[in-house]
Design a protein around this motif. Structure first.
Motif, PDB file in Angstrom:
ATOM      1  N   UNK A 180      87.876  27.752  69.234  1.00 58.95           N
ATOM      2  CA  UNK A 180      86.737  26.830  69.113  1.00 58.95           C
ATOM      3  C   UNK A 180      87.192  25.387  69.255  1.00 58.95           C
ATOM      4  N   UNK A 181      88.359  25.079  68.698  1.00 53.34           N
ATOM      5  CA  UNK A 181      88.907  23.729  68.847  1.00 53.34           C
ATOM      6  C   UNK A 181      89.199  23.436  70.321  1.00 53.34           C
ATOM      7  N   UNK A 182      89.828  24.391  71.012  1.00 54.69           N
ATOM      8  CA  UNK A 182      90.139  24.199  72.429  1.00 54.69           C
ATOM      9  C   UNK A 182      88.859  24.035  73.247  1.00 54.69           C
ATOM     10  N   UNK A 183      87.911  24.957  73.042  1.00 59.51           N
ATOM     11  CA  UNK A 183      86.693  24.906  73.850  1.00 59.51           C
ATOM     12  C   UNK A 183      85.850  23.687  73.496  1.00 59.51           C
ATOM     13  N   UNK A 184      85.867  23.274  72.222  1.00 56.73           N
ATOM     14  CA  UNK A 184      85.131  22.080  71.824  1.00 56.73           C
ATOM     15  C   UNK A 184      85.618  20.836  72.530  1.00 56.73           C
ATOM     16  N   UNK A 185      86.926  20.806  72.845  1.00 59.08           N
ATOM     17  CA  UNK A 185      87.469  19.644  73.545  1.00 59.08           C
ATOM     18  C   UNK A 185      86.995  19.589  74.994  1.00 59.08           C
ATOM     19  N   UNK A 186      86.321  20.642  75.427  1.00 58.73           N
ATOM     20  CA  UNK A 186      85.782  20.686  76.786  1.00 58.73           C
ATOM     21  C   UNK A 186      84.269  20.550  76.771  1.00 58.73           C
ATOM     22  N   UNK A 187      83.619  21.223  75.816  1.00 59.88           N
ATOM     23  CA  UNK A 187      82.161  21.271  75.818  1.00 59.88           C
ATOM     24  C   UNK A 187      81.526  20.085  75.097  1.00 59.88           C
ATOM     25  N   UNK A 188      82.123  19.630  73.984  1.00 61.52           N
ATOM     26  CA  UNK A 188      81.518  18.568  73.191  1.00 61.52           C
ATOM     27  C   UNK A 188      80.256  19.006  72.478  1.00 61.52           C
ATOM     28  N   UNK A 189      79.984  20.298  72.450  1.00 61.84           N
ATOM     29  CA  UNK A 189      78.727  20.819  71.890  1.00 61.84           C
ATOM     30  C   UNK A 189      79.011  21.951  70.926  1.00 61.84           C
ATOM     31  N   UNK A 190      78.325  21.936  69.788  1.00 59.81           N
ATOM     32  CA  UNK A 190      78.529  22.964  68.770  1.00 59.81           C
ATOM     33  C   UNK A 190      77.933  24.317  69.173  1.00 59.81           C
ATOM     34  N   UNK A 191      76.635  24.392  69.534  1.00 57.00           N
ATOM     35  CA  UNK A 191      76.087  25.703  69.930  1.00 57.00           C
ATOM     36  C   UNK A 191      76.795  26.301  71.137  1.00 57.00           C
ATOM     37  N   UNK A 192      77.179  25.460  72.115  1.00 60.28           N
ATOM     38  CA  UNK A 192      77.874  25.980  73.300  1.00 60.28           C
ATOM     39  C   UNK A 192      79.206  26.599  72.908  1.00 60.28           C
ATOM     40  N   UNK A 193      79.887  25.999  71.947  1.00 62.79           N
ATOM     41  CA  UNK A 193      81.163  26.542  71.485  1.00 62.79           C
ATOM     42  C   UNK A 193      80.965  27.888  70.801  1.00 62.79           C
ATOM     43  N   UNK A 194      79.922  27.993  69.982  1.00 67.48           N
ATOM     44  CA  UNK A 194      79.639  29.257  69.289  1.00 67.48           C
ATOM     45  C   UNK A 194      79.322  30.355  70.292  1.00 67.48           C
ATOM     46  N   UNK A 195      78.533  30.027  71.316  1.00 69.16           N
ATOM     47  CA  UNK A 195      78.183  31.019  72.333  1.00 69.16           C
ATOM     48  C   UNK A 195      79.421  31.467  73.106  1.00 69.16           C
ATOM     49  N   UNK A 196      80.185  30.494  73.599  1.00 67.81           N
ATOM     50  CA  UNK A 196      81.309  30.816  74.476  1.00 67.81           C
ATOM     51  C   UNK A 196      82.388  31.617  73.764  1.00 67.81           C
ATOM     52  N   UNK A 197      82.717  31.219  72.538  1.00 69.65           N
ATOM     53  CA  UNK A 197      83.796  31.890  71.807  1.00 69.65           C
ATOM     54  C   UNK A 197      83.260  33.071  71.001  1.00 69.65           C
TER      55      UNK A 197
END
Length: 425
Positions: A100-117
């Motif tokens: 989530x930390x890695x993907x957050x550094x790309x998405x900048x979005x909380x719901x998008x991080x939850x969905x992707x990971x």
């Protein structure tokens, strides 16, 4: 008029109107019945609120996150996280937080991080024997790292409404995000040790190197963006457009997961998400404009400072106010409404605007996992097929850890100020 505005807003919200409509409609009613200005000014102020160069970055970052998500990056980031921390007790849960930390550094979005990971890691955690409540609680809470670690959509909004440097805000978010991730990973290790969950074998250097190599294209995005911003090559807004082109190149040419069909679908979903967020920004801009012209910030500052000028007490009060606001408002609306009110008062008691921006963001990140409008809870419900009360109960211990992190970051400004001061000295 201000006395009437808030009751009208909550009454309209309870009627079931969308948040942007509730914000704008409550302003129109307050002006119509308690003010002397023509209510036609409300749509003008809504447009003015969206007519901001910094906000152009939001649709681009949303699209970049979607492109990287469908481009096959999530799997590679998860594999890297497993290689780095999968060998500790509860390694799969710890890897979820790190992913989530890695993907957050790309998405900048909380719901998008939850969905992707979460869509990948929740079935994996349950299959590995983890309790599903623990699994979904970790995913929903770790998703809040998305808006905190740079680059962040929420920090762009905060910078645009308070006049704070977005570059300084991006730098300020990095260490707090690492602190929160470390605390969540420590919780996963302790919980897994108590429950007796297994762990993976310690990876070889070759396996770690292979995982880094596979994820290198994704990890390169935040490096390029932040490096470009701090070197002066491009602005934060321009960096968002660079992120889109980078994500498209990686997804179509490198990983070859993006084709014309899913590209059109991605453009459609990113457009809808962007429109939703900008509509909320428009409504909240009108709301904050009315607060400003009535002198509410000055009155509030006078009231607060008449009680105490102790920064410890002032920040404790503001944290409570923002946490409660996060129960009822999404983070974008809450930032636009409250940041212009509270930040000048915080500055008067000596709180750095950049530091206050990080504090604000963490408060409203907690709101992402608290009902009734916590978006992460609803995304987690869809992933886990659990009810809202079940998901919220699963998040409660981790909410406590988020609040602990908030207290540390609030009263130890070093976490938020050391990097901006080092970069912009």
């Amino acid at each position: 008029m201000i006395t009437a505005l808030l009751p009208i807003f909550f009454a309209v919200l309870l009627l079931g109107l969308p948040i942007f409509a509730a914000l704008a409609f409550s302003v129109m009613l307050a002006i119509q019945f308690f003010g002397s200005t023509d209510p036609i000014i409300v749509p003008m102020r809504m447009f003015s609120g969206m007519n901001n160069f910094s906000l152009m970055a939001i649709p681009f970052f949303i699209l970049a996150a979607e492109l990287m998500r469908i481009g096959g990056l999530s799997d590679r980031l998860i594999d890297l996280a497993k290689a780095l921390v999968g060998w500790v007790p509860g390694g799969l849960a710890a890897a979820t937080v790190l992913s989530c930390l890695f993907f957050g550094s790309i998405s900048g979005s909380s719901p998008a991080t939850v969905v992707a990971i979460g869509s990948i890691m929740f079935p994996a955690l349950v299959a590995a024997g983890y309790d599903k409540r623990f699994a979904i609680g970790v995913i929903a809470t770790a998703g809040t790292l998305g808006p905190i670690v740079p680059p962040s959509i929420a920090l762009i909004i905060y910078g645009s409404v308070t006049g704070t440097s977005v570059g300084r805000l991006f730098a300020a978010g990095l260490l707090p995000a690492l602190l929160i991730a470390s605390i969540l990973i420590a919780y996963c290790i302790v919980y897994a040790s108590f429950k007796g969950y297994g762990r993976s074998a310690f990876p070889s250097l070759r396996e770690i190197g292979s995982a880094f190599k596979a994820a290198a294209w994704g990890l390169g995005l935040p490096v390029i963006l932040l490096g470009g911003i701090y070197s002066g090559v491009f602005t934060p807004t321009e960096s968002a457009a660079v992120a889109c082109m980078y994500g498209l190149f990686v997804g179509m040419v490198v990983y070859r997961k993006i084709n014309l069909k899913n590209l059109l679908s991605t453009l459609n979903s990113a457009g809808l998400m962007s429109a939703t967020l900008l509509l909320i920004t428009a409504g909240a801009s009108a709301f904050s404009w009315l607060l400003a012209i009535t002198g509410a910030p000055t009155q509030l500052a006078g009231e607060v400072l008449s009680w105490t000028e102790d920064p410890i007490q002032v920040m404790a009060l503001f944290n409570v106010v923002m946490i409660v606001a996060g129960f009822f408002l999404d983070s974008a609306s809450a930032i636009i409404v409250l940041a212009p009110l509270l930040q000048p008062i915080a500055a008067q008691v000596g709180v750095d605007p950049t530091h206050f921006g990080v504090i604000t963001l963490i408060n409203f990140s907690v709101g992402m996992i608290t009902p009734p409008v916590g978006l992460n809870l609803f995304v987690a419900m869809a992933i886990s097929k659990m009810t809202l009360p079940e998901v919220f109960k699963a998040c409660l211990p981790l909410i406590g850890l988020m609040l602990l992190s908030l207290v540390i970051i609030t009263y130890v400004p070093w976490f938020s100020t050391v990097l901006p001061d080092l970069i912009y000295r």
